[in-house]
Every structure is written in structure tokens, then in C-alpha cells.
Design a protein around this motif. Structure first.
Motif, PDB file in Angstrom:
ATOM      1  N   VAL A 118       0.673  -1.119   0.029  1.00  0.00           N
ATOM      2  CA  VAL A 118       0.020   0.100  -0.081  1.00  0.00           C
ATOM      3  C   VAL A 118       0.790   1.216   0.170  1.00  0.00           C
ATOM      4  N   THR A 119       1.874   1.314   0.984  1.00  0.00           N
ATOM      5  CA  THR A 119       2.755   2.250   0.975  1.00  0.00           C
ATOM      6  C   THR A 119       3.354   2.771  -0.390  1.00  0.00           C
ATOM      7  N   ASN A 120       3.926   1.965  -1.012  1.00  0.00           N
ATOM      8  CA  ASN A 120       4.796   1.753  -2.186  1.00  0.00           C
ATOM      9  C   ASN A 120       3.762   2.186  -3.092  1.00  0.00           C
ATOM     10  N   MET A 121       2.659   1.771  -3.317  1.00  0.00           N
ATOM     11  CA  MET A 121       1.737   2.059  -4.475  1.00  0.00           C
ATOM     12  C   MET A 121       1.371   3.564  -4.379  1.00  0.00           C
ATOM     13  N   VAL A 122       1.114   3.748  -3.352  1.00  0.00           N
ATOM     14  CA  VAL A 122       0.795   5.510  -2.920  1.00  0.00           C
ATOM     15  C   VAL A 122       2.074   6.376  -3.208  1.00  0.00           C
TER      16      VAL A 122
END
Length: 303
Positions: free
Chosen positions: A33-37
Motif C-alpha cells: 500500500v505504501t509503495n503504491m501510494v
């Protein structure tokens, strides 16, 4: 970067309020989630979210992007659904919430019929009358009774529910039979139903065809769950108003008796509700249609 997937992840972070809840709702690792945002922010060359140790705040650019992104995602989902083959069976996990009395007496006894029709749907049923955070808990829809006050929900009325006023024989032996609704405010006890939304015990309404009465019940115990409420009435804690389908056995076995039978209560609407931000998928549609047919007045019935 899969921009469409990143948009979905970003939207879920905004809706749930943090990365952990979004990851749980999407069933993917928090690092993903963090990487995609972060990838989406790098692609757009702007900051969409301000992070602190406790919460996530949406920036001005983030709010504008979220508004347009949710519209685009809804249109894509609608497009996908409109061109899908009519022969494709709805599938996947479906999370629904409902009161225990509906689960026990109506939904569960008929689930074999639902699964014969839609064998690829996995149904997760949450039971209770509590307030639900639909987005954070990834709830697709809920079965609710009464006036809806949450304007963020879309509601479809599927039926109406009648109520009977009843008490246990032990209660009647101790306190006598009420003669008028007003007796319930003076000489008798009721079991109070605590409305989770309003935070107060609900009034009781009566109508005998010539006049209508609404009373504030005099109670020594209240409950915010329908099954607990019914158990308290059966235990002799006071007069209560219950739905016919939930007390057929108790009436037949003599555990409950009718009180003020000439006085009727106002029918209450039954709704299927879901959040406005959640696209209504085929699996939700078929479940809602199935419940609507199941919850007709004849099925809910009278004694």
C-alpha cells in the motif's frame, strides 16, 4: 506502475484513514500500500497525503484527485459489469451485516437456496445491531430496520416489519395485565430498546384505530441488540415489542403472551444499505434481490 491499481489503493487509504486499515481491507501487505501510494505521488509529482505517526491527512491536491479518481473507478467498474457475459456467475467474498434475529430466523435457514443459485459467492455475515464503519471494515451492505439517519448510505427498501406487544406469563402474574398503553409508563416495566444511533431508549407506538399513542417506556433494563432484548422479555424483565417471526416458538410454548392485542404498532421499514462510495457489484445486486424476495410480508408473517 499500475496506475489504476494505485488509484484504488489510494482511494481506500483515504476512505479508511490509514495505511494499515487499507491494507487489511484490500488483503495486501501494508508495504505494498505504501509503495503504491508513493509511486502514484511520484507519477503525479505532488503530495497526496500527509502522514503522521497516528493518522493520514489528505492534501488539497489529494482531495481533488480522490474525488475524480472515485468517479473514474466507479465508471470503469460499471463499464466492466455492463459488458460482462450474462452467463458469468457472480463470485467472490461478500461481507454483510444484519441483526441476529434476521440471521437466525430468516437468512441462515434459506442459505442453501442462495448457494444453489450463486455457488461462487463466499458470504461473511456480521451479526448485531451495532454501528458499522462500512469502508474501514470492508462491509458491502447491511440489513437494517427503522428510519435511516446516515445520509452517506444508499438505501433500498425491501419490506416492512410488524411488531407484537408481549410479556412473559411470570411477568403478568407479578404485575398484572396492562389495560392501556399509558399503563406502561406508570404501573408496569418494559424492556427498553437502546438505539445505537441515537444513544437513547426508543419510544413505543400504539394505535387502536381511533387514536395513536406514543409512550416513553418505564424500564429497569435496556439492550441494544434484538436477541438480548427478546431474551430479557422472555425472562420476565418487562413488556416488549417483538417481531412475529422471532417469537412463534415462544408463543406456541407459552413462554410469551400477547399484551394489549387491540393496539397495533406502526410497521417499520426494512432496508438494504451500502455506502455511496462503494460500487454496487453483481454479487451485491444478486444478494439484495434475493433478500428482497425472501423478506416479503407473508414470509415475515403474523401469528
Amino acid at each position: 506502475m499500475d496506475q489504476l491499481a494505485a488509484m484504488r489503493v489510494f482511494a481506500r487509504v483515504v476512505e479508511t484513514g490509514n495505511f494499515t486499515k487499507a491494507a487489511n481491507a484490500l488483503n495486501i501487505p501494508k508495504t505494498t500500500v505504501t509503495n503504491m501510494v508513493q509511486g502514484l505521488e511520484a507519477h503525479l509529482r505532488t503530495t497526496l497525503l500527509n502522514r503522521t505517526t497516528r493518522r493520514v491527512m489528505v492534501t488539497t491536491d489529494g482531495a481533488l484527485y480522490y474525488e475524480r479518481a472515485t468517479q473514474i473507478l466507479a465508471e470503469i467498474d460499471e463499464l466492466d459489469g455492463s459488458v460482462s457475459s450474462a452467463n458469468v456467475q457472480p463470485s467472490g467474498r461478500l461481507r454483510v451485516e444484519m441483526a441476529g434475529m434476521f440471521a437466525d430466523k430468516i437468512i441462515i435457514p434459506n442459505l442453501c437456496d442462495f448457494y444453489q443459485r450463486f455457488p461462487q459467492i463466499r458470504l461473511d455475515i456480521g451479526v448485531g445491531d451495532r454501528l458499522v464503519d462500512y469502508i474501514a471494515e470492508n462491509v458491502d451492505c447491511a440489513l437494517r430496520v427503522g428510519t435511516l439517519r446516515d445520509q452517506s448510505l444508499i438505501a433500498r427498501k425491501v419490506s416492512e416489519l410488524d411488531f407484537l406487544t408481549v410479556a412473559s406469563p411470570d411477568y403478568i402474574e407479578r404485575f398484572g395485565m396492562p389495560k392501556t398503553p399509558e399503563d406502561l409508563e406508570v404501573d408496569h416495566h418494559c424492556v427498553g430498546y437502546l438505539n445505537a444511533n441515537a444513544g437513547q431508549v426508543m419510544s413505543m407506538a400504539f394505535d387502536d384505530g381511533t387514536r395513536s399513542v406514543e409512550i416513553s417506556p418505564r424500564y429497569i433494563v435496556s439492550a441494544n441488540d434484538a436477541r438480548t432484548y427478546q431474551h430479557a422479555v422472555v425472562a420476565g424483565m418487562g413488556v416488549g415489542q417483538l417481531v412475529p417471526f422471532s417469537i412463534r416458538d415462544e408463543i406456541r410454548e407459552g413462554k410469551l403472551v400477547r399484551v394489549l392485542p387491540e393496539w397495533k404498532s406502526e410497521p417499520m421499514p426494512i432496508y438494504i444499505v451500502y455506502p455511496q462510495t462503494r460500487h454496487v457489484t453483481n454479487k451485491v445486486r444478486v444478494f439484495v434481490d434475493w433478500v428482497a424476495k425472501l423478506l416479503n410480508r407473508s414470509a415475515l408473517g403474523t401469528l
